[in-house]
Design a protein around this motif. Structure first.
Motif, PDB file in Angstrom:
ATOM      1  N   UNK A   6      -0.038  -3.311   1.676  1.00 60.54           N
ATOM      2  CA  UNK A   6      -0.895  -3.970   2.654  1.00 60.54           C
ATOM      3  C   UNK A   6      -0.214  -5.160   3.320  1.00 60.54           C
ATOM      4  N   UNK A   7       0.618  -5.862   2.549  1.00 63.80           N
ATOM      5  CA  UNK A   7       1.260  -7.061   3.095  1.00 63.80           C
ATOM      6  C   UNK A   7       2.548  -7.322   2.329  1.00 63.80           C
ATOM      7  N   UNK A   8       3.220  -8.400   2.692  1.00 67.36           N
ATOM      8  CA  UNK A   8       4.498  -8.731   2.061  1.00 67.36           C
ATOM      9  C   UNK A   8       4.312  -9.404   0.699  1.00 67.36           C
ATOM     10  N   UNK A   9       3.073  -9.689   0.317  1.00 65.46           N
ATOM     11  CA  UNK A   9       2.794 -10.336  -0.973  1.00 65.46           C
ATOM     12  C   UNK A   9       2.746  -9.342  -2.132  1.00 65.46           C
ATOM     13  N   UNK A  19      -1.279  -0.720   9.935  1.00 66.39           N
ATOM     14  CA  UNK A  19       0.123  -1.143  10.041  1.00 66.39           C
ATOM     15  C   UNK A  19       0.867  -0.673   8.794  1.00 66.39           C
ATOM     16  N   UNK A  20       1.730   0.291   8.969  1.00 59.85           N
ATOM     17  CA  UNK A  20       2.424   0.882   7.838  1.00 59.85           C
ATOM     18  C   UNK A  20       3.581  -0.006   7.380  1.00 59.85           C
ATOM     19  N   UNK A  21       3.551  -0.367   6.095  1.00 57.81           N
ATOM     20  CA  UNK A  21       4.597  -1.203   5.503  1.00 57.81           C
ATOM     21  C   UNK A  21       5.279  -0.489   4.344  1.00 57.81           C
ATOM     22  N   UNK A  22       4.967   0.773   4.146  1.00 63.88           N
ATOM     23  CA  UNK A  22       5.564   1.525   3.050  1.00 63.88           C
ATOM     24  C   UNK A  22       4.530   1.886   1.993  1.00 63.88           C
TER      25      UNK A  22
END
Length: 133
Positions: A6-9, A19-22
């Motif tokens: 969901x996010x970089x955290x 928003x695809x982040x993996x």
């Protein structure tokens, strides 16, 4: 099961974000399988952080697996939908409210919660038929 970042955290969800982040793959097991492996016949206390899909799994626990913990502590998460529009949030709030009512219909009594939005607050339920009551 595929969990989407969901996010970089390092927060992940079963629900694919816009928003695809993996993603990562996680081996999962049904609660009934874990109970069999541990030779457990009953659950006294179950604490859940339930997202949209998890809420359906909770109802499956009752209807298909016949698992009724004596005490349930549940928090419905809105994190998956933090950027959703108001209509989507209202629809999800109706779904979670419906699930709370279904839990009560299954023989549970709501014994503790906080005021405010249905999201991000804990609910504690006690099973009325537990241990012969």
């Amino acid at each position: 099961v595929r969990f989407y970042q969901l996010n970089d955290s390092g927060n992940f969800s079963l629900i694919e974000p816009s928003q695809k982040k993996g993603h990562i793959l996680i081996k999962t097991q049904k609660l009934t399988t874990i109970m069999k492996e541990l030779d457990h016949k009953h659950i006294d206390f179950l604490k859940l952080d339930v997202g949209e899909i998890g809420a359906d799994i909770l109802l499956q626990m009752f209807d298909e697996d016949n698992i009724y913990p004596n005490c349930l502590s549940i928090r419905f998460s809105m994190q998956d939908f933090a950027n959703s529009d108001q209509c989507a949030k209202e629809e999800l709030e109706r779904k979670y409210t419906s699930i709370i009512l279904k839990i009560i219909e299954k023989g549970y009594q709501l014994c503790a919660t906080n005021t405010g939005s249905v999201f991000e607050r804990p609910y504690t339920f006690l099973y009325q038929q537990a241990k012969g009551t």
